[in-house]
Design an enzyme around this catalytic site. Structure first.
Site, short mmCIF file in Angstrom:
data_model
loop_
_atom_site.label_atom_id
_atom_site.label_comp_id
_atom_site.label_asym_id
_atom_site.label_seq_id
_atom_site.Cartn_x
_atom_site.Cartn_y
_atom_site.Cartn_z
N LYS A 34 0.82 -1.22 0.00
CA LYS A 34 0.00 0.00 0.00
C LYS A 34 0.85 1.26 0.00
CE LYS A 34 -0.77 -0.12 5.03
NZ LYS A 34 -1.80 -0.18 6.09
N ARG A 129 -8.93 -1.29 16.29
CA ARG A 129 -9.24 -1.01 14.91
C ARG A 129 -10.20 -2.13 14.47
NH1 ARG A 129 -4.88 -0.10 10.06
NH2 ARG A 129 -5.37 -2.29 9.70
#
Length: 357
Positions: A34, A129
Site C-alpha cells: 500500500k 481497529r
C-alpha cells in the site's frame, strides 16, 4: 524537480534477509504494497524479487498487480465495503473480514463469478481497529464456515496501527488459543494464523512467537528496516531503500525571524517571537523545490546532519545550510531519508518523479 529514488540492491538485500528469516521458521508471508500507491515501476520491482503474495488496501492497486502477474496471490487487507464487493472478488484472492453481512455478499458475488474467495477473520486484540470481539468469535465462525464459495484461510489480528498496542508474546499466544478453540469446536483446520505486520519482526528474531502463528504481512520492515519496538534499525536491514532528492532553487542569507505583523501561515500556524529574541541574527537559507503539497517536513531527515529543516509552504521548503561543511549552489540536490509516512506522502504525489537505481 524533486524525485524519490528506490535503491534496488538495498530492497533486494532487505527482502532476502526477511525471506530467509521466515523460511527458517516455516512461516508464510506477503509483502504489503500500500505504501507504493499503485506505482507500476515499484510494483514491478517487488514482483521481480520473487514474491508470491502481495497485500494492499486499495483494490485498484491489486488490479495492477494482477495485470502485471496474475499468478501473484493478492489480499485485500481491510474489511471490504459494499460498493467494492464485485471488484474485490475479481482481483483479491483473499480479503480480511469482520462483518457477517459483508461475507454473505462476498459469497453471493463469488458464486456469480464462479470463484472461491478466501477470507481471513480478523480478531480484536486490543488495538481497537478492525476485528471481531473474542467472545463473539465462535458464533461468528459458525455463521460463516458453511457459506458457499467462501474458503476460510485463517484468523488474524492487527496491532499497533491505531492505538499503538504492541504484538507481545502474550497477545500472539492468545491468538493461537483462538485457533485451537475454533478447531476443537468445529473439527476443522485453520491454515493461517496471521500474526500481524512489521511490528512483530523483532519477536521473530528473538524466536518468541508461538509456533501456531504462521503468517505475517510485512511492509515497513522491508522498506525501512525499522524495529518498531525500539525505533532503531534492525541489524542486517537497510533503512534507506527510499530517498528523497530535492533541488536548491534559491540560496540567500536572510534574517532568522520574520519582519512585520504576523498572522497564520498557509498551514495554519502562527510564528511567535519572544521579547528577548535577538532580531539581528541571520542564517544561510536554501529554498528547495518541494512543499506541503507533496510531503510533511516532520517525516524527513536530511542526509547532511548539519542541515536543518526550517519550514515549508505549499510548494517550497526552506532549510538552514549555515553549518554545512559542503558548499551548496543553486541547482544542487539535497537528499533526505524518509520515515514511513514521509514516503507515503511522496509516493502518493503525482508531482514527484519515481525512479529506480
Amino acid at each position: 524537480m524533486a524525485f524519490i529514488k528506490l535503491y534496488r540492491r538495498k530492497l533486494k538485500e532487505n527482502y532476502t534477509f526477511l525471506n530467509t528469516m521466515f523460511k527458517e521458521r516455516n512461516i508464510e508471508w506477503g509483502v504489503v504494497t500500500k505504501l507504493l500507491c499503485g506505482n507500476t515501476i515499484y510494483l514491478k520491482e517487488i514482483i521481480s524479487l520473487g514474491v508470491t503474495e502481495m497485500h494492499d488496501s486499495r483494490i485498484s492497486n491489486l488490479k495492477k498487480i494482477k495485470k502485471l502477474n496474475p499468478n501473484i496471490k493478492t489480499s485485500y487487507i481491510k474489511p471490504p465495503s459494499k460498493r467494492n464487493i464485485s471488484t474485490i472478488v475479481q482481483y483479491a484472492d483473499v480479503s480480511f473480514n469482520t462483518e457477517i453481512y459483508t461475507i454473505q455478499m462476498l459469497s453471493e458475488e463469488a458464486k456469480r463469478q464462479n470463484k472461491k474467495h478466501g477470507i481471513i477473520i480478523m480478531i480484536e486484540m486490543g488495538d481497537l481497529r478492525e476485528g471481531v470481539l473474542g467472545e463473539e468469535l465462535l458464533h461468528f465462525y459458525e455463521q460463516v464456515f458453511s457459506l458457499p464459495n467462501i474458503e476460510i484461510r485463517g484468523i488474524g489480528t492487527n496491532l499497533n496501527c491505531l492505538s499503538g498496542v504492541m504484538p507481545t508474546q502474550d497477545k500472539l499466544i492468545q491468538l493461537s488459543l483462538y485457533k485451537q478453540l475454533i478447531e476443537a469446536k468445529f473439527n476443522v483446520k485453520i491454515p493461517w494464523v496471521s500474526g500481524g505486520t512489521s511490528v512483530a519482526v523483532p519477536l521473530m528474531l528473538k524466536n518468541a512467537r508461538p509456533m501456531a502463528v504462521n503468517h505475517f504481512r510485512i511492509g515497513e520492515a522491508l522498506f525501512f528496516g525499522k524495529d518498531l519496538f525500539t525505533g532503531e534499525t534492525i541489524e542486517g536491514l537497510h533503512n534507506d531503500v527510499f530517498k528523497l532528492y530535492a533541488e536548491v532553487i534559491e540560496i540567500t542569507e536572510k534574517p532568522d525571524n520574520p519582519i512585520g505583523e504576523l498572522g497564520e501561515n498557509v498551514a495554519g500556524n502562527t510564528y511567535e517571537i519572544s521579547d528577548d529574541t535577538d532580531l539581528s541574527t541571520t542564517s544561510l537559507r536554501a529554498i528547495l523545490d518541494i512543499g506541503l503539497l507533496d510531503m510533511q517536513p516532520q517525516y524527513l531527515e536530511t542526509d547532511n546532519p548539519n542541515i536543518t529543516i526550517v519550514d515549508a509552504s505549499s510548494d517550497m521548503m526552506v532549510v538552514d545550510i549555515s553549518n554545512s561543511e559542503k558548499i551548496y549552489k543553486v541547482g544542487d540536490l539535497i537528499s533526505f531519508k524518509l520515515q514511513y509516512m514521509g514516503a507515503l506522502y511522496l509516493l502518493n504525489s503525482d508531482y514527484i518523479e519515481k525512479i529506480v537505481e
